[in-house]
Design a protein around this motif. Structure first.
Motif, PDB file in Angstrom:
ATOM      1  N   UNK A  88       0.815  -1.211   0.000  1.00  0.00           N
ATOM      2  CA  UNK A  88       0.000   0.000   0.000  1.00  0.00           C
ATOM      3  C   UNK A  88       0.841   1.250   0.000  1.00  0.00           C
ATOM      4  N   UNK A  89       0.388   2.259  -0.753  1.00  0.00           N
ATOM      5  CA  UNK A  89       1.065   3.551  -0.761  1.00  0.00           C
ATOM      6  C   UNK A  89       2.145   3.707  -1.796  1.00  0.00           C
ATOM      7  N   UNK A  90       2.379   2.677  -2.626  1.00  0.00           N
ATOM      8  CA  UNK A  90       3.383   2.793  -3.674  1.00  0.00           C
ATOM      9  C   UNK A  90       4.778   2.436  -3.193  1.00  0.00           C
ATOM     10  N   UNK A  91       5.775   2.979  -3.868  1.00  0.00           N
ATOM     11  CA  UNK A  91       7.171   2.675  -3.570  1.00  0.00           C
ATOM     12  C   UNK A  91       7.658   3.489  -2.373  1.00  0.00           C
ATOM     13  N   UNK A  92       8.743   3.013  -1.773  1.00  0.00           N
ATOM     14  CA  UNK A  92       9.440   3.806  -0.762  1.00  0.00           C
ATOM     15  C   UNK A  92      10.077   5.009  -1.455  1.00  0.00           C
ATOM     16  N   UNK A  93       9.767   6.194  -0.968  1.00  0.00           N
ATOM     17  CA  UNK A  93      10.214   7.417  -1.639  1.00  0.00           C
ATOM     18  C   UNK A  93      11.249   8.199  -0.852  1.00  0.00           C
ATOM     19  N   UNK A  94      11.481   7.844   0.428  1.00  0.00           N
ATOM     20  CA  UNK A  94      12.477   8.555   1.235  1.00  0.00           C
ATOM     21  C   UNK A  94      12.876   7.675   2.405  1.00  0.00           C
ATOM     22  N   UNK A  95      14.129   7.823   2.824  1.00  0.00           N
ATOM     23  CA  UNK A  95      14.660   7.128   3.993  1.00  0.00           C
ATOM     24  C   UNK A  95      15.375   8.146   4.877  1.00  0.00           C
ATOM     25  N   UNK A  96      15.208   8.018   6.188  1.00  0.00           N
ATOM     26  CA  UNK A  96      15.947   8.849   7.128  1.00  0.00           C
ATOM     27  C   UNK A  96      15.960   8.132   8.463  1.00  0.00           C
ATOM     28  N   UNK A  97      16.545   8.747   9.471  1.00  0.00           N
ATOM     29  CA  UNK A  97      16.559   8.108  10.788  1.00  0.00           C
ATOM     30  C   UNK A  97      16.347   9.151  11.874  1.00  0.00           C
ATOM     31  N   UNK A  98      15.784   8.691  12.985  1.00  0.00           N
ATOM     32  CA  UNK A  98      15.605   9.489  14.195  1.00  0.00           C
ATOM     33  C   UNK A  98      16.188   8.684  15.341  1.00  0.00           C
ATOM     34  N   UNK A  99      17.250   9.176  15.935  1.00  0.00           N
ATOM     35  CA  UNK A  99      17.955   8.462  17.012  1.00  0.00           C
ATOM     36  C   UNK A  99      18.364   7.072  16.520  1.00  0.00           C
ATOM     37  N   UNK A 100      17.853   6.011  17.158  1.00  0.00           N
ATOM     38  CA  UNK A 100      18.239   4.651  16.788  1.00  0.00           C
ATOM     39  C   UNK A 100      17.179   3.950  15.957  1.00  0.00           C
ATOM     40  N   UNK A 101      16.376   4.743  15.235  1.00  0.00           N
ATOM     41  CA  UNK A 101      15.269   4.191  14.442  1.00  0.00           C
ATOM     42  C   UNK A 101      15.388   4.636  12.992  1.00  0.00           C
ATOM     43  N   UNK A 102      15.245   3.702  12.068  1.00  0.00           N
ATOM     44  CA  UNK A 102      15.213   4.026  10.641  1.00  0.00           C
ATOM     45  C   UNK A 102      13.759   4.192  10.225  1.00  0.00           C
ATOM     46  N   UNK A 103      13.469   5.275   9.487  1.00  0.00           N
ATOM     47  CA  UNK A 103      12.125   5.538   8.987  1.00  0.00           C
ATOM     48  C   UNK A 103      12.126   5.405   7.472  1.00  0.00           C
ATOM     49  N   UNK A 104      11.178   4.631   6.956  1.00  0.00           N
ATOM     50  CA  UNK A 104      10.994   4.475   5.513  1.00  0.00           C
ATOM     51  C   UNK A 104       9.667   5.125   5.137  1.00  0.00           C
ATOM     52  N   UNK A 105       9.725   6.094   4.211  1.00  0.00           N
ATOM     53  CA  UNK A 105       8.544   6.872   3.851  1.00  0.00           C
ATOM     54  C   UNK A 105       8.001   6.440   2.489  1.00  0.00           C
ATOM     55  N   UNK A 106       6.681   6.398   2.410  1.00  0.00           N
ATOM     56  CA  UNK A 106       5.976   6.419   1.141  1.00  0.00           C
ATOM     57  C   UNK A 106       5.261   7.759   1.047  1.00  0.00           C
ATOM     58  N   UNK A 107       4.520   7.980  -0.023  1.00  0.00           N
ATOM     59  CA  UNK A 107       3.935   9.307  -0.229  1.00  0.00           C
ATOM     60  C   UNK A 107       2.972   9.702   0.879  1.00  0.00           C
ATOM     61  N   UNK A 108       2.259   8.750   1.488  1.00  0.00           N
ATOM     62  CA  UNK A 108       1.239   9.090   2.466  1.00  0.00           C
ATOM     63  C   UNK A 108       1.386   8.350   3.794  1.00  0.00           C
ATOM     64  N   UNK A 109       2.515   7.703   4.048  1.00  0.00           N
ATOM     65  CA  UNK A 109       2.695   6.934   5.279  1.00  0.00           C
ATOM     66  C   UNK A 109       4.182   6.698   5.528  1.00  0.00           C
TER      67      UNK A 109
END
Length: 358
Positions: free
Chosen positions: A45-66
């Motif tokens: 859902x939400x298409x492809x992963x469009x951005x990656x970043x991190x906050x402290x010791x957590x990796x965040x993978x973004x799609x367009x709406x989630x």
């Protein structure tokens, strides 16, 4: 898209939309190495992963709406020990499809979503902070940089605006005529690559872009004292700051939530009161001494032509005539005050706006 997290390179937005890839731990003197086994499945859902970043010791993978979360130290090179947690869906309301619009904050990150600018803190709480710059949501962000010495995050755009968020005060400002392909923080200076190929480096002691000067504009939101429908008199506006060099100022005023500027005026402080710059004759001694200086207390009092209103909005514009050699700095504004008197009752709107019930 690519990010570095836990000493590994992470890749997303590839041909296989349902996975992101991570490398072996980076070792000095060796290239980045990948293996087919080092992948993490991304919820559908939400298409492809469009951005990656991190906050402290957590990796965040973004799609367009989630966006999604993983954490851990990762596996060893043979994948026999350790690992990363499976990606967990954190939000289906906030996403990011432009990795260039992500910047770090002291306690999280700031991103531009399809709905505007959001901050995400260390607990992964998303907060909307872009209400003041909603009108610029259509601008294409080309870079985002934290300027820690000034408590700012700056967003360049290919459309010409530089958007700046001061996270200490929670306020925004803009600068124009800066169409940029990218920017970077280099030797504690914000450096822009403009779309025409020019490179601009920030110099905080000079108030011009290359050889072109620019003026300060300060515009308030709608100010209502008491309730919105209460009746009041606004007698005066008072601007206080520091005089730097010759200039004029224009003040515009609007009333009662009508965006039209109803009254305006131009003021020349140099002509209206004597200004002695350093090196001029001193006002404290005989002619020929040179201890004069710019006045510390610089105030402009604006007596309003119309006083009765339910709300008021003002705009302060610097009109530079000439400037201190090499700087183009005309003035600073440190405080804004209003002299207001409250009246009984509510604002009167006229008979045509009264409603009778039967």
């Amino acid at each position: 898209v690519i990010e570095v997290f836990q000493n590994r390179a992470w890749l997303g937005g590839l041909e296989e939309a349902s996975e992101i890839y991570f490398s072996k731990e980076n070792k000095s003197g060796f290239p980045v190495e990948f293996t087919d086994e080092f992948t993490k499945a991304v919820p559908s859902g939400g298409g492809r992963v469009s951005a990656l970043t991190f906050v402290d010791d957590k990796l965040l993978a973004f799609k367009a709406d989630r966006f999604f979360l993983t954490y851990g130290d990762g596996p060893n090179d043979t994948n026999t020990l350790g690992g990363f947690a499976e990606l967990e869906n954190i939000s289906v309301d906030v996403g990011c499809n432009n990795p260039r619009s992500i910047a770090t904050l002291p306690n999280g990150i700031i991103i531009k979503t399809g709905k505007g600018f959001y901050s995400i803190d260390s607990a992964l709480n998303a907060q909307y902070i872009g209400a003041m710059v909603e009108e610029y949501n259509g601008q294409t962000v080309t870079s985002a940089n934290l300027i820690p010495d000034l408590n700012e995050v700056r967003f360049t755009t290919s459309d010409g605006l530089l958007l700046t968020y001061n996270y200490y005060f929670g306020k925004w400002n803009t600068a124009s005529n800066l169409k940029s392909n990218s920017s970077v923080l280099w030797k504690n200076k914000h450096v822009l690559l403009k779309t025409n190929g020019d490179i601009f480096a920030q110099n905080q002691s000079i108030f011009k872009d290359a050889s072109a000067g620019y003026g300060m504009v300060l515009e308030s939101g709608w100010i209502s004292f008491g309730s919105l429908s209460s009746f009041k008199r606004v007698y005066e506006l008072l601007f206080m700051g520091t005089y730097k060099s010759a200039h004029r100022v224009r003040v515009k005023v609007a009333y009662d939530n009508d965006p039209s500027w109803i009254h305006s005026g131009v003021y020349d402080p140099t002509a209206e009161f004597p200004v002695e710059m350093y090196g001029d004759d001193s006002p404290f001694g005989e002619s020929g001494t040179v201890y004069g200086g710019a006045p510390i207390d610089y105030a402009i009092r604006v007596r309003l032509k119309r006083q009765k209103c339910s709300s008021i909005k003002f705009r302060f514009e610097e009109l530079t005539e000439s400037a201190t050699t090499g700087t183009h700095e005309a003035l600073t504004i440190s405080d804004v005050g209003l002299l207001v008197g409250m009246k009984k009752g509510t604002v009167k709107k006229g008979q045509t706006r009264n409603m009778k019930l039967s």
